[in-house]
Design a protein around this motif. Structure first.
Motif, PDB file in Angstrom:
ATOM      1  N   UNK A 108       7.232  -8.206 -14.067  1.00 23.92           N
ATOM      2  CA  UNK A 108       8.232  -9.099 -13.475  1.00 23.92           C
ATOM      3  C   UNK A 108       9.140  -8.385 -12.467  1.00 23.92           C
ATOM      4  N   UNK A 109       9.002  -7.044 -12.348  1.00 23.53           N
ATOM      5  CA  UNK A 109       9.673  -6.251 -11.309  1.00 23.53           C
ATOM      6  C   UNK A 109      11.194  -6.257 -11.412  1.00 23.53           C
ATOM      7  N   UNK A 110      11.712  -6.573 -12.597  1.00 17.32           N
ATOM      8  CA  UNK A 110      13.160  -6.655 -12.754  1.00 17.32           C
ATOM      9  C   UNK A 110      13.791  -5.333 -13.178  1.00 17.32           C
ATOM     10  N   UNK A 111      13.005  -4.413 -13.756  1.00 17.80           N
ATOM     11  CA  UNK A 111      13.579  -3.192 -14.304  1.00 17.80           C
ATOM     12  C   UNK A 111      14.017  -2.222 -13.205  1.00 17.80           C
ATOM     13  N   UNK A 112      15.241  -1.739 -13.320  1.00 24.08           N
ATOM     14  CA  UNK A 112      15.736  -0.730 -12.374  1.00 24.08           C
ATOM     15  C   UNK A 112      15.326   0.673 -12.798  1.00 24.08           C
ATOM     16  N   UNK A 113      14.767   0.812 -14.018  1.00 27.90           N
ATOM     17  CA  UNK A 113      14.360   2.119 -14.516  1.00 27.90           C
ATOM     18  C   UNK A 113      12.918   2.457 -14.155  1.00 27.90           C
ATOM     19  N   UNK A 114      12.200   1.491 -13.609  1.00 23.28           N
ATOM     20  CA  UNK A 114      10.786   1.699 -13.286  1.00 23.28           C
ATOM     21  C   UNK A 114      10.602   1.691 -11.778  1.00 23.28           C
ATOM     22  N   UNK A 115       9.781   2.618 -11.305  1.00 23.14           N
ATOM     23  CA  UNK A 115       9.376   2.614  -9.896  1.00 23.14           C
ATOM     24  C   UNK A 115       8.031   1.909  -9.792  1.00 23.14           C
ATOM     25  N   UNK A 116       8.018   0.793  -9.090  1.00 18.17           N
ATOM     26  CA  UNK A 116       6.773   0.044  -8.892  1.00 18.17           C
ATOM     27  C   UNK A 116       6.141   0.547  -7.591  1.00 18.17           C
ATOM     28  N   UNK A 117       5.237   1.517  -7.729  1.00 18.23           N
ATOM     29  CA  UNK A 117       4.703   2.243  -6.567  1.00 18.23           C
ATOM     30  C   UNK A 117       3.528   1.489  -5.949  1.00 18.23           C
ATOM     31  N   UNK A 118       3.823   0.340  -5.341  1.00 13.33           N
ATOM     32  CA  UNK A 118       2.778  -0.402  -4.633  1.00 13.33           C
ATOM     33  C   UNK A 118       2.335   0.368  -3.392  1.00 13.33           C
ATOM     34  N   UNK A 119       1.060   0.283  -3.088  1.00 10.23           N
ATOM     35  CA  UNK A 119       0.526   0.887  -1.878  1.00 10.23           C
ATOM     36  C   UNK A 119      -0.243  -0.134  -1.063  1.00 10.23           C
ATOM     37  N   UNK A 120       0.161  -0.326   0.192  1.00 11.35           N
ATOM     38  CA  UNK A 120      -0.516  -1.293   1.042  1.00 11.35           C
ATOM     39  C   UNK A 120      -1.680  -0.673   1.795  1.00 11.35           C
ATOM     40  N   UNK A 121      -2.628  -1.514   2.213  1.00  9.49           N
ATOM     41  CA  UNK A 121      -3.793  -1.019   2.954  1.00  9.49           C
ATOM     42  C   UNK A 121      -4.332  -2.138   3.846  1.00  9.49           C
ATOM     43  N   UNK A 122      -5.036  -1.737   4.899  1.00  9.60           N
ATOM     44  CA  UNK A 122      -5.752  -2.701   5.728  1.00  9.60           C
ATOM     45  C   UNK A 122      -5.048  -3.146   6.984  1.00  9.60           C
ATOM     46  N   UNK A 123      -4.100  -2.340   7.513  1.00  8.31           N
ATOM     47  CA  UNK A 123      -3.502  -2.684   8.799  1.00  8.31           C
ATOM     48  C   UNK A 123      -4.571  -2.582   9.880  1.00  8.31           C
ATOM     49  N   UNK A 124      -4.227  -2.994  11.103  1.00  9.82           N
ATOM     50  CA  UNK A 124      -5.204  -3.039  12.191  1.00  9.82           C
ATOM     51  C   UNK A 124      -5.873  -1.689  12.395  1.00  9.82           C
ATOM     52  N   UNK A 125      -5.117  -0.611  12.205  1.00 11.59           N
ATOM     53  CA  UNK A 125      -5.682   0.735  12.344  1.00 11.59           C
ATOM     54  C   UNK A 125      -6.151   1.309  11.031  1.00 11.59           C
ATOM     55  N   UNK A 126      -6.399   0.444  10.034  1.00 11.79           N
ATOM     56  CA  UNK A 126      -6.841   0.832   8.699  1.00 11.79           C
ATOM     57  C   UNK A 126      -5.761   1.604   7.943  1.00 11.79           C
ATOM     58  N   UNK A 127      -4.533   1.586   8.449  1.00 11.17           N
ATOM     59  CA  UNK A 127      -3.430   2.235   7.757  1.00 11.17           C
ATOM     60  C   UNK A 127      -2.808   1.285   6.753  1.00 11.17           C
ATOM     61  N   UNK A 128      -1.655   1.667   6.186  1.00 11.82           N
ATOM     62  CA  UNK A 128      -1.009   0.816   5.184  1.00 11.82           C
ATOM     63  C   UNK A 128      -0.289  -0.367   5.811  1.00 11.82           C
ATOM     64  N   UNK A 129      -0.279  -1.495   5.109  1.00 13.05           N
ATOM     65  CA  UNK A 129       0.537  -2.627   5.512  1.00 13.05           C
ATOM     66  C   UNK A 129       1.838  -2.547   4.722  1.00 13.05           C
ATOM     67  N   UNK A 130       2.935  -3.148   5.215  1.00 12.57           N
ATOM     68  CA  UNK A 130       4.224  -3.068   4.517  1.00 12.57           C
ATOM     69  C   UNK A 130       4.188  -3.804   3.182  1.00 12.57           C
ATOM     70  N   UNK A 131       4.683  -3.158   2.130  1.00 11.34           N
ATOM     71  CA  UNK A 131       4.780  -3.770   0.809  1.00 11.34           C
ATOM     72  C   UNK A 131       5.960  -3.137   0.083  1.00 11.34           C
ATOM     73  N   UNK A 132       6.742  -3.949  -0.641  1.00  5.81           N
ATOM     74  CA  UNK A 132       7.916  -3.428  -1.328  1.00  5.81           C
ATOM     75  C   UNK A 132       8.405  -4.445  -2.349  1.00  5.81           C
ATOM     76  N   UNK A 133       9.151  -3.932  -3.341  1.00  4.72           N
ATOM     77  CA  UNK A 133       9.861  -4.799  -4.274  1.00  4.72           C
ATOM     78  C   UNK A 133      11.209  -5.130  -3.651  1.00  4.72           C
ATOM     79  N   UNK A 134      11.493  -6.431  -3.486  1.00  3.45           N
ATOM     80  CA  UNK A 134      12.698  -6.866  -2.761  1.00  3.45           C
ATOM     81  C   UNK A 134      13.392  -7.975  -3.560  1.00  3.45           C
ATOM     82  N   UNK A 135      14.579  -8.342  -3.078  1.00  6.35           N
ATOM     83  CA  UNK A 135      15.285  -9.467  -3.670  1.00  6.35           C
ATOM     84  C   UNK A 135      14.529 -10.765  -3.400  1.00  6.35           C
ATOM     85  N   UNK A 136      14.516 -11.643  -4.373  1.00  2.00           N
ATOM     86  CA  UNK A 136      13.842 -12.934  -4.247  1.00  2.00           C
ATOM     87  C   UNK A 136      14.470 -13.726  -3.092  1.00  2.00           C
TER      88      UNK A 136
END
Length: 541
Positions: free
Chosen positions: A378-406
Motif C-alpha cells: 500500500x506504499x504508506x510506510x515511511x520506514x520502507x524504501x520502495x525501490x521501483x525501477x523503471x525501464x523501456x524509455x525511447x533509448x531503452x533507459x529507465x522511465x520515471x517512476x516514484x512513490x508520490x502523494x495521491x
C-alpha cells in the motif's frame, strides 16, 4: 606492443551490398569489427628464411598479410588458412589484416624475427594454476627465437602446441599426476634449443554451481562485505596478507560463468580488512552470514576483530563438495565479551591448517526487518524504501517512476501514497516498472491479485507480471520463470480496482517462489507522455 588500426575495404562492402536483395535488411553499422586478431608465426628450420603465418581472430571473413619488408601484400585468404613468405635475416614489422562481414578491417602489428642463429638464453616459466584443476601454463622466451613448441607429455597427445616467442601456452591434463614437459625453441636456423622439466598437474576442485542467492532486503537491514546482491562496504581489502603468503596461502577471485567469489588457497588464516582500514558498527545487526564451499576443509573459524584490537572466534563445520550456508548470531561474539561497534577486520581460519581450499561468497551482516516489502503493498510506510525501477524509455533507459502523494483522493482510493509511472512520448510498448519483494508471495492467501489503477484513458491494457528473480536468464538477461496477467481499464481519470486471475496466466504455478512485481501501463502501445498511478496491490480469493 601491438597497435590496432581501422580501415574500410570498399570492394568488400560493394560485394556485400550487391548481394542483398530488395527484401534484405542489413544493418552494417551494427556488425562488430573483427577483434582479438593475432597470428601464430612459425619459421622453417633450414636457413631458408621461410615464415608461415596462421592468423586467428573473431568476426573475420578473410585475411591478408603485409609482410613488412617492402614486398607486395599477400592475397586475401580464408580463416584457417596459412600463407608463407621468404625473408632475409632481420627483424620485421608485419601486419595481420582481418576483414569483417561489412568490409571493415582490423590491423594488428606482428613482429617477425628471422635469425639463422639458434635460440639463446632460453628462459621457461611453468605455472601450476591454483584455481583451475590440472591446468599448466608455459611461457618461453629466448634471444633470436621466433616461436616455440611444447610437448606436454600426456599419453595419447604426442603433438606439440606452438606459440610465438614470449607468449603463453596453457594446457589442461585429463588426469592429475606428474608429467615431463619438453620445450623446443626455434629460430630460422636448423639448430633448436630445448628445455625439459617435470611438472605436477594438481587436482583443484571447485564449485560448479553458484552459492544460494541472498534474499531481497532493505538497505538499512544489511551491511555487505562481499557479494553481488547488496552494495559492499567500500575500500575492503580481501587479501591484506598478514603473512599467509609465506605459508603458501594465496587468494584469487574465482569466476564461475560470470559469478565471482573469493577463493582462498591453502587456507591457514585469512584476513579481510574493512573500509580502508577504518571500522564499521554492526551492533545493530543480528547475524553474520557467509556461504562456503570446500572439498577438503573440515571446519572454518570466523573471528570478528574490533579496534583495540580485540577478537573472538566462532567455529562452524563444513560439508565437503557443496555450499554450506553459515549464519552466526552476533550474540555469539558479544557473549564472549567482544564489542562489535568498531569492527575493522574479519579473520578466517581453516581446519586442517593450511591444508585446504575454500570458496566464499555472500559475506554480510543482517537483521530481521521490522517491516518488509511484500504483498499486500500500500506504499504508506515511511520506514520502507520502495525501490521501483523503471525501464523501456525511447533509448531503452529507465522511465520515471516514484512513490508520490495521491493526486486524486476520490472514489475507491483515499490513501496518502501511490506509485506514479510515467510513460514518456516514444517510450517502448513494453515500458514499465519493477519492484523486488523481500518475502515471496504466499498463494494460500489467494490466487487473484487486485490493483487500484488510475489511468488517463479507458481501454488501457494493464499487464501485471511476477518473476522468480533467481531463475535462469534468457538471452536478454530476464528470468525465465514468470507469469503475465492482463486487465483493461474501463474509466478515464479516475481510480478503479482491476482484478487479475493468476490461474488463467500461462506459466503460473503456486509452487514457484515469485519475488518480483512488474507493472506495464498501456501495454502494447508506444508512450504518449501519459502518467499512470497504482496502489493497493493485494491478493484475494
Amino acid at each position: 606492443m601491438k597497435k590496432i588500426h581501422f580501415i574500410i575495404s570498399f570492394f568488400a562492402l560493394t560485394i556485400l551490398l550487391g548481394c542483398a536483395n530488395d527484401n534484405s535488411d542489413i544493418d552494417l553499422d551494427g556488425i562488430a569489427l573483427p577483434e582479438n586478431i593475432s597470428a601464430l608465426t612459425t619459421v622453417t628450420q633450414d636457413n631458408s628464411g621461410k615464415v608461415t603465418f596462421l592468423p586467428k581472430g573473431e568476426g573475420v571473413t578473410q585475411y591478408k598479410i603485409n609482410y613488412g619488408d617492402g614486398s607486395a601484400e599477400s592475397d586475401y585468404f580464408s580463416p584457417g588458412g596459412t600463407v608463407s613468405h621468404i625473408y632475409k635475416e632481420g627483424v620485421y614489422n608485419a601486419k595481420i589484416i582481418a576483414m569483417g562481414l561489412n568490409g571493415e578491417s582490423t590491423e594488428t602489428d606482428q613482429q617477425v624475427v628471422v635469425s639463422f642463429k639458434a635460440p639463446q638464453n632460453l628462459q621457461v616459466v611453468i605455472t601450476n594454476d591454483l584455481s583451475v584443476s590440472k591446468k599448466i601454463t608455459v611461457k618461453a622466451t629466448a634471444d633470436f627465437a621466433l616461436f616455440y613448441e611444447v610437448y606436454f607429455g600426456e599419453t595419447g597427445k604426442p603433438d606439440p602446441i606452438s606459440a610465438n616467442n614470449g607468449e603463453s601456452i596453457s594446457y589442461t591434463y585429463k588426469e592429475a599426476g606428474v608429467y615431463t614437459i619438453r620445450v623446443v625453441s626455434k629460430s630460422a636456423a636448423v639448430k633448436t634449443t630445448e628445455y625439459t622439466a617435470q611438472v605436477t598437474a594438481t587436482l583443484v576442485l571447485n564449485p560448479t554451481t553458484s552459492a544460494p542467492t541472498p534474499p531481497n532486503r532493505q538497505a538499512a537491514d544489511v551491511i555487505s562485505i562481499y557479494g553481488s546482491k547488496y552494495t559492499n562496504v567500500a575500500g575492503t581489502n580481501y587479501f591484506p596478507d598478514w603473512g599467509q603468503a609465506g605459508q603458501g596461502s594465496s587468494w584469487t577471485e574465482f569466476d564461475l560463468n560470470g559469478d565471482k567469489m573469493l577463493n582462498y588457497i591453502k587456507l591457514s588464516y585469512q584476513g579481510i580488512a574493512l573500509a580502508d582500514g577504518t571500522s564499521i558498527d554492526v551492533s545493530g545487526m543480528e547475524f553474520l552470514h557467509m556461504d562456503v564451499w570446500t572439498a577438503d576443509l573440515q571446519k572454518i573459524e570466523t573471528s570478528l576483530i574490533n579496534v583495540g584490537p580485540s577478537e573472538k572466534p566462532v567455529t562452524k563445520d563444513l560439508t565437503a563438495n557443496q555450499w554450506t550456508s553459515i549464519d552466526i548470531p552476533i550474540s555469539a561474539f558479544t557473549s564472549q565479551g567482544l564489542s562489535v561497534d568498531k569492527i575493522f577486520q574479519l579473520k578466517l581460519v581453516g581446519t586442517p591448517w593450511a591444508g585446504g581450499t575454500v570458496f566464499v561468497d555472500n559475506i554480510y551482516f543482517y537483521k530481521t526487518a521490522a517491516q518488509s516489502v511484500q504483498l499486500p503493498l500500500d506504499f504508506e510506510s515511511s520506514a520502507i524504501t520502495y525501490a521501483w525501477g523503471g525501464f523501456g524509455d525511447a533509448g531503452f533507459g529507465p522511465i520515471p517512476v516514484a512513490v508520490v502523494a495521491n493526486p486524486s483522493k476520490t472514489g475507491t482510493n483515499l490513501s496518502d501514497k501511490v506509485v506514479k509511472i510515467e510513460k514518456p512520448s516514444g517510450a517502448q510498448v513494453w515500458a514499465g516498472a519493477s519492484l523486488n519483494l523481500e518475502n515471496t508471495i504466499d498463494f494460500t492467501k489467494g490466487t487473484t491479485v487486485k490493483i487500484n489503477v488510475w489511468s488517463p484513458k479507458a481501454g488501457a491494457d494493464i499487464l501485471y507480471k511476477m518473476e522468480v528473480s533467481t531463475s535462469p536468464k534468457d538471452g536478454n538477461g530476464n528470468p525465465t520463470v514468470f507469469f503475465e496477467a492482463h486487465a483493461t481499464t474501463t474509466t478515464a481519470n479516475a481510480w478503479q480496482v482491476l482484478t487479475f486471475d493468476l490461474t488463467t496466466a500461462p506459466g503460473f504455478n503456486t509452487a514457484n517462489k515469485y519475488d518480483r512485481v512488474i507493472l506495464f501501463p498501456d501495454f502494447g502501445q508506444m508512450g504518449t507522455g501519459s502518467t499512470y498511478y497504482f496502489d493497493d496491490i493485494k491478493q484475494s480469493n
